[in-house]
Write an enzyme that holds these catalytic residues in place. Structure first.
Site, PDB file in Angstrom:
ATOM      1  N   CYS A  43       0.823  -1.211   0.000  1.00 34.16           N
ATOM      2  CA  CYS A  43       0.000   0.000   0.000  1.00 34.16           C
ATOM      3  C   CYS A  43       0.859   1.265   0.000  1.00 34.16           C
ATOM      4  O   CYS A  43       0.681   2.153  -0.822  1.00 34.16           O
ATOM      5  CB  CYS A  43      -0.929  -0.029   1.213  1.00 34.16           C
ATOM      6  SG  CYS A  43      -1.870   1.485   1.396  1.00 34.16           S
ATOM      7  N   CYS A  48      -1.473   1.764  -3.077  1.00 29.51           N
ATOM      8  CA  CYS A  48      -2.449   2.841  -2.909  1.00 29.51           C
ATOM      9  C   CYS A  48      -1.823   4.237  -2.878  1.00 29.51           C
ATOM     10  O   CYS A  48      -2.303   5.150  -3.567  1.00 29.51           O
ATOM     11  CB  CYS A  48      -3.210   2.681  -1.600  1.00 29.51           C
ATOM     12  SG  CYS A  48      -3.343   1.004  -0.968  1.00 29.51           S
ATOM     13  N   LYS A  51       0.215   5.391  -6.026  1.00 31.71           N
ATOM     14  CA  LYS A  51      -0.793   5.402  -7.098  1.00 31.71           C
ATOM     15  C   LYS A  51      -1.650   6.673  -7.018  1.00 31.71           C
ATOM     16  O   LYS A  51      -1.847   7.379  -7.999  1.00 31.71           O
ATOM     17  CB  LYS A  51      -1.649   4.132  -6.956  1.00 31.71           C
ATOM     18  CG  LYS A  51      -2.704   3.880  -7.975  1.00 31.71           C
ATOM     19  CD  LYS A  51      -4.113   4.290  -7.623  1.00 31.71           C
ATOM     20  CE  LYS A  51      -4.690   3.958  -6.319  1.00 31.71           C
ATOM     21  NZ  LYS A  51      -5.408   2.718  -6.219  1.00 31.71           N
ATOM     22  N   TYR A 180      -9.126  -3.045 -11.396  1.00 32.65           N
ATOM     23  CA  TYR A 180      -8.971  -1.636 -11.033  1.00 32.65           C
ATOM     24  C   TYR A 180      -7.546  -1.122 -11.213  1.00 32.65           C
ATOM     25  O   TYR A 180      -7.347   0.038 -11.576  1.00 32.65           O
ATOM     26  CB  TYR A 180      -9.527  -1.350  -9.627  1.00 32.65           C
ATOM     27  CG  TYR A 180      -8.630  -1.736  -8.467  1.00 32.65           C
ATOM     28  CD1 TYR A 180      -7.772  -0.814  -7.889  1.00 32.65           C
ATOM     29  CD2 TYR A 180      -8.665  -3.017  -7.929  1.00 32.65           C
ATOM     30  CE1 TYR A 180      -6.967  -1.155  -6.820  1.00 32.65           C
ATOM     31  CE2 TYR A 180      -7.860  -3.365  -6.862  1.00 32.65           C
ATOM     32  CZ  TYR A 180      -7.017  -2.439  -6.312  1.00 32.65           C
ATOM     33  OH  TYR A 180      -6.210  -2.780  -5.260  1.00 32.65           O
ATOM     34  N   GLU A 184      -6.879   2.080 -13.473  1.00 31.67           N
ATOM     35  CA  GLU A 184      -6.297   3.281 -12.859  1.00 31.67           C
ATOM     36  C   GLU A 184      -5.026   3.705 -13.583  1.00 31.67           C
ATOM     37  O   GLU A 184      -4.822   4.894 -13.867  1.00 31.67           O
ATOM     38  CB  GLU A 184      -6.000   3.017 -11.375  1.00 31.67           C
ATOM     39  CG  GLU A 184      -7.269   2.920 -10.541  1.00 31.67           C
ATOM     40  CD  GLU A 184      -7.027   2.526  -9.092  1.00 31.67           C
ATOM     41  OE1 GLU A 184      -7.906   2.776  -8.266  1.00 31.67           O
ATOM     42  OE2 GLU A 184      -5.961   1.945  -8.784  1.00 31.67           O
ATOM     43  N   HIS A 439     -26.744  21.885  -0.433  1.00 28.69           N
ATOM     44  CA  HIS A 439     -26.865  22.518  -1.748  1.00 28.69           C
ATOM     45  C   HIS A 439     -25.894  23.689  -1.880  1.00 28.69           C
ATOM     46  O   HIS A 439     -25.716  24.420  -0.908  1.00 28.69           O
ATOM     47  CB  HIS A 439     -28.312  23.016  -1.904  1.00 28.69           C
ATOM     48  CG  HIS A 439     -28.569  23.643  -3.233  1.00 28.69           C
ATOM     49  ND1 HIS A 439     -28.685  22.901  -4.378  1.00 28.69           N
ATOM     50  CD2 HIS A 439     -28.721  24.947  -3.576  1.00 28.69           C
ATOM     51  CE1 HIS A 439     -28.919  23.730  -5.389  1.00 28.69           C
ATOM     52  NE2 HIS A 439     -28.933  24.972  -4.930  1.00 28.69           N
ATOM     53  N   GLU A 444     -25.974  15.905  -3.356  1.00 27.45           N
ATOM     54  CA  GLU A 444     -27.379  16.102  -2.958  1.00 27.45           C
ATOM     55  C   GLU A 444     -28.315  15.210  -3.771  1.00 27.45           C
ATOM     56  O   GLU A 444     -29.407  14.874  -3.337  1.00 27.45           O
ATOM     57  CB  GLU A 444     -27.798  17.575  -3.040  1.00 27.45           C
ATOM     58  CG  GLU A 444     -27.874  18.162  -4.427  1.00 27.45           C
ATOM     59  CD  GLU A 444     -28.195  19.671  -4.383  1.00 27.45           C
ATOM     60  OE1 GLU A 444     -29.275  20.033  -3.923  1.00 27.45           O
ATOM     61  OE2 GLU A 444     -27.333  20.472  -4.819  1.00 27.45           O
TER      62      GLU A 444
HETATM   63  C1  LIG Z   1      -0.979  -0.819  -7.644  1.00 30.60           C
HETATM   64  C2  LIG Z   1      -1.837  -1.110  -6.448  1.00 30.60           C
HETATM   65  C3  LIG Z   1      -2.771  -0.188  -6.039  1.00 30.60           C
HETATM   66  C4  LIG Z   1      -3.567  -0.445  -4.934  1.00 30.60           C
HETATM   67  N1  LIG Z   1      -4.493   0.489  -4.565  1.00 30.60           N
HETATM   68  C5  LIG Z   1      -5.276   0.265  -3.481  1.00 30.60           C
HETATM   69  C6  LIG Z   1      -6.211   1.246  -3.069  1.00 30.60           C
HETATM   70  O1  LIG Z   1      -6.368   2.298  -3.689  1.00 30.60           O
HETATM   71  N2  LIG Z   1      -6.956   0.995  -1.968  1.00 30.60           N
HETATM   72  C7  LIG Z   1      -6.824  -0.182  -1.251  1.00 30.60           C
HETATM   73  O2  LIG Z   1      -7.513  -0.351  -0.239  1.00 30.60           O
HETATM   74  N3  LIG Z   1      -5.943  -1.136  -1.641  1.00 30.60           N
HETATM   75  C8  LIG Z   1      -5.166  -0.934  -2.732  1.00 30.60           C
HETATM   76  N4  LIG Z   1      -4.246  -1.889  -3.098  1.00 30.60           N
HETATM   77  C9  LIG Z   1      -4.196  -3.162  -2.347  1.00 30.60           C
HETATM   78  C10 LIG Z   1      -3.394  -3.011  -1.044  1.00 30.60           C
HETATM   79  O3  LIG Z   1      -2.127  -2.465  -1.332  1.00 30.60           O
HETATM   80  C11 LIG Z   1      -3.260  -4.371  -0.384  1.00 30.60           C
HETATM   81  O4  LIG Z   1      -4.533  -4.942  -0.226  1.00 30.60           O
HETATM   82  C12 LIG Z   1      -2.590  -4.267   0.986  1.00 30.60           C
HETATM   83  O5  LIG Z   1      -1.320  -3.689   0.900  1.00 30.60           O
HETATM   84  C13 LIG Z   1      -2.494  -5.656   1.628  1.00 30.60           C
HETATM   85  O6  LIG Z   1      -1.806  -5.572   2.852  1.00 30.60           O
HETATM   86  P1  LIG Z   1      -1.029  -6.846   3.401  1.00 30.60           P
HETATM   87  O7  LIG Z   1      -0.564  -6.484   4.771  1.00 30.60           O
HETATM   88  O8  LIG Z   1      -1.852  -8.052   3.238  1.00 30.60           O
HETATM   89  O9  LIG Z   1       0.210  -7.060   2.428  1.00 30.60           O
HETATM   90  P2  LIG Z   1       1.326  -6.069   1.899  1.00 30.60           P
HETATM   91  O10 LIG Z   1       0.983  -4.662   2.126  1.00 30.60           O
HETATM   92  O11 LIG Z   1       1.597  -6.516   0.508  1.00 30.60           O
HETATM   93  O12 LIG Z   1       2.579  -6.387   2.812  1.00 30.60           O
HETATM   94  C14 LIG Z   1       3.242  -7.609   2.775  1.00 30.60           C
HETATM   95  C15 LIG Z   1       4.705  -7.356   3.119  1.00 30.60           C
HETATM   96  O13 LIG Z   1       5.329  -8.591   3.414  1.00 30.60           O
HETATM   97  C16 LIG Z   1       6.659  -8.537   2.913  1.00 30.60           C
HETATM   98  N5  LIG Z   1       7.111  -9.931   2.805  1.00 30.60           N
HETATM   99  C17 LIG Z   1       6.674 -10.867   1.937  1.00 30.60           C
HETATM  100  N6  LIG Z   1       7.280 -12.040   2.204  1.00 30.60           N
HETATM  101  C18 LIG Z   1       8.111 -11.835   3.258  1.00 30.60           C
HETATM  102  C19 LIG Z   1       8.988 -12.659   4.007  1.00 30.60           C
HETATM  103  N7  LIG Z   1       9.107 -13.953   3.739  1.00 30.60           N
HETATM  104  N8  LIG Z   1       9.695 -12.110   5.011  1.00 30.60           N
HETATM  105  C20 LIG Z   1       9.561 -10.800   5.311  1.00 30.60           C
HETATM  106  N9  LIG Z   1       8.749  -9.964   4.636  1.00 30.60           N
HETATM  107  C21 LIG Z   1       8.013 -10.489   3.647  1.00 30.60           C
HETATM  108  C22 LIG Z   1       6.526  -7.784   1.611  1.00 30.60           C
HETATM  109  O14 LIG Z   1       7.759  -7.217   1.219  1.00 30.60           O
HETATM  110  C23 LIG Z   1       5.488  -6.740   1.979  1.00 30.60           C
HETATM  111  O15 LIG Z   1       6.091  -5.546   2.423  1.00 30.60           O
HETATM  112  C24 LIG Z   1      -3.410  -1.659  -4.200  1.00 30.60           C
HETATM  113  C25 LIG Z   1      -2.466  -2.600  -4.608  1.00 30.60           C
HETATM  114  C26 LIG Z   1      -1.684  -2.330  -5.715  1.00 30.60           C
HETATM  115  C27 LIG Z   1      -0.670  -3.352  -6.143  1.00 30.60           C
END
Ligand SMILES: Cc1cc2nc3c(=O)[nH]c(=O)nc-3n(C[C@H](O)[C@H](O)[C@H](O)COP(=O)(O)OP(=O)(O)OC[C@H]3O[C@@H](n4cnc5c(N)ncnc54)[C@H](O)[C@@H]3O)c2cc1C
Length: 463
Positions: A43, A48, A51, A180, A184, A439, A444
């Site tokens: 994110c 997010c 982006k 999306y 986007e 308004h 609205e």
């Molecule tokens: C281009 C794009 C735009 C998006 N826009 C939106 C939006 O506008 N609104 C919205 O709500 N969501 C959006 N999302 C989705 C959102 O980013 C994800 O749903 C969210 O980040 C998920 O959180 P998470 O904690 O599950 O995983 P992540 O945020 O992906 O975090 C996982 C982390 O784990 C780390 N990791 C992985 N494996 C290991 C390991 N073995 N050891 C240590 N670290 C590890 C990774 O490096 C990463 O930093 C977007 C996604 C993308 C790709």
């Protein structure tokens, strides 16, 4: 009693992992968290946040154009991609530091390393060549863009990750996908002056959203100059001598572009994590299987966020993390609530949506009332822009509950956030009607659509 190094060890420092680590540490638990790339996760680092910054950047050309109708003379504007990237990187760096600091400030220990499981209580910190033990383990490793190995020339393609760091703004780009992220980015690149083609195998972009939003966004994007090829696939990508790419699409047309971006879905990060050693079960797509409380098949190992492939959104990952802490550390078993999630697509115009689409509601309810208004927003009257706004309410004809709200137009995401409250609360169309309008606003319209535009009975539309 066995003693462990930590009460909780979190693998993955993204939206879900950081929240769980911070909140558990603030409860006085001994918490460690490992992140292999950058704290903040998808994110903050490559989703997010950057982006949305790109979306803002890409909207300026239309603002400059619209200003003329309001009496402004805007000199020829110039755009510098390198400045945008540098400023974005600075902001992302600032946020990354805050995320890390917040965990440490709450008493958690952060590790900059990949982590894997050795067994159900042991985690290996790969680059530190060290193992630690924990009573509870949370997997929050997120997902990554799906590759397309079957596409000849896929090695020349980029994904959303790379789109945030391109050395140069391409002159022309093809983007494959209809979700999306693809939509986007198509709007972002087009807004920045890039000749943009969207290639999508389905019949209409943005499946699962209300069809009115999908078709109207499609038409508006095409009017702006984005080429959209539905029922189409890329068949091969060839790198030319001049460094550009020839992308052959269904039907044989060849698009010559500077970049080809694949946005065809995301896959959970579960490979080589040692999940098999700990006995954690995966589904067919490689996502971690969890119960309603985010507990995996191993009772001290939990998983939240994209790695579980429930609803892939940041607020959902955060909510699941909060529920996990309640369940695992506060003796208050709490199931994440995935029902009626408001969401936005930061397309141009923007989509804001909450609840059921008309098609989905038709399958579940015998009688529906559809309230629909399409109009030119006031700000476009003097600007001369022809873009229209769409607002639509889907109402259960029997209970009168508003079960879906769908908006296309400026600030639709902001409106969806607020509409999420009455719709989640189960308020009726009569409650909307009793609400005084603000308004003059576009919003609205949501409380002044008194008569149904049409009704749906047993799946058939009645005008
Ligand atoms: C281009 C794009 C735009 C998006 N826009 C939106 C939006 O506008 N609104 C919205 O709500 N969501 C959006 N999302 C989705 C959102 O980013 C994800 O749903 C969210 O980040 C998920 O959180 P998470 O904690 O599950 O995983 P992540 O945020 O992906 O975090 C996982 C982390 O784990 C780390 N990791 C992985 N494996 C290991 C390991 N073995 N050891 C240590 N670290 C590890 C990774 O490096 C990463 O930093 C977007 C996604 C993308 C790709």
């Amino acid at each position: 009693m066995t003693t462990y190094d930590y009460d909780l060890f979190v693998i993955g420092g993204g939206s879900g992992g950081v929240r769980a680590a911070r909140v558990a540490a603030a409860l006085g638990k001994r918490v460690g968290i490992a992140e292999e790339y950058r704290f903040g996760g998808t994110c903050v680092i490559r989703g997010c946040v950057p982006k949305k910054l790109f979306v803002y950047a890409s909207q300026f050309p239309e603002h400059f154009e619209d200003a003329a109708g309001y009496g402004w003379t805007v000199p020829q504007a110039r755009f510098d991609w390198a400045t945008l990237i540098a400023n974005k990187d600075k902001e992302i760096g600032r946020l990354e530091a805050i995320y890390k600091r917040n965990v440490e400030g709450a008493g958690g220990e952060t590790f900059q390393t990949r982590a894997t499981l050795i067994d159900r209580h042991t985690v290996r910190l790969e680059s530190l060549n060290r193992t630690v033990t924990a009573d509870q383990i949370l997997i929050a490793t997120g997902g990554r863009p799906a590759a397309h190995p079957a596409l000849p020339g896929n090695e020349f393609c980029i994904f959303s990750n790379e789109a945030f760091h391109l050395a140069e703004l391409p002159k022309a780009i093809a983007i494959e996908g209809g979700g999306y992220i693809a939509v986007e980015f198509a709007n972002i690149f087009h807004g920045l002056g890039v000749e943009t083609t969207l290639i999508y195998r389905g019949t209409e972009i943005l499946g699962r959203f209300d069809m009115d939003l999908r078709t109207m966004l499609h038409e508006t994007m095409e009017k702006k100059g984005i080429r959209i090829l539905c029922r189409s696939l890329s068949e091969k990508v060839v790198k030319r001598a001049d460094g550009r790419l020839d992308v052959t699409v269904t039907g044989g047309e060849v698009l010559t572009v500077d970049q080809m971006m694949l946005a065809i879905g995301r896959v959970p990060n579960t490979e080589s994590l040692g999940l098999d050693k700990a006995g954690v079960e995966l589904d067919k797509k490689g996502a971690i299987v969890v119960d309603a409380y985010s507990r995996t098949s191993v009772d001290n190992i939990w998983a939240v966020g994209d790695v579980t492939d429930r609803v892939q959104l940041t607020p959902v990952a955060i909510h699941e993390a909060m529920c996990f802490v309640e369940t695992a550390f506060k003796n208050n078993p709490t199931k994440p609530d995935h029902d009626t999630i408001a969401t936005a697509v930061f397309s141009q115009p923007e989509i804001g949506t909450v609840g059921l689409s008309e098609d989905e509601a038709t399958k579940r309810f015998a009688e529906l009332e559809i309230y629909r208004a399409s109009f030119r927003p006031m700000r476009h009257t003097l600007s001369g822009r022809q873009e229209k706004m769409l607002m639509k309410l889907v109402v259960d004809g029997k209970s009168r509950k508003v079960i879906g709200a769908h908006i296309l137009g400026p600030d639709a995401g902001e409106m969806a956030q607020l509409l999420g409250i009455p719709i989640k609360a189960g308020l009726t169309k009569d409650d909307f009607d009793r609400t005084m309008a603000v308004h003059p606003t576009a919003a609205e319209e949501l409380v002044t659509m008194y008569k149904p535009t049409y009704r749906v009975k047993d799946g058939a539309r009645i005008d």
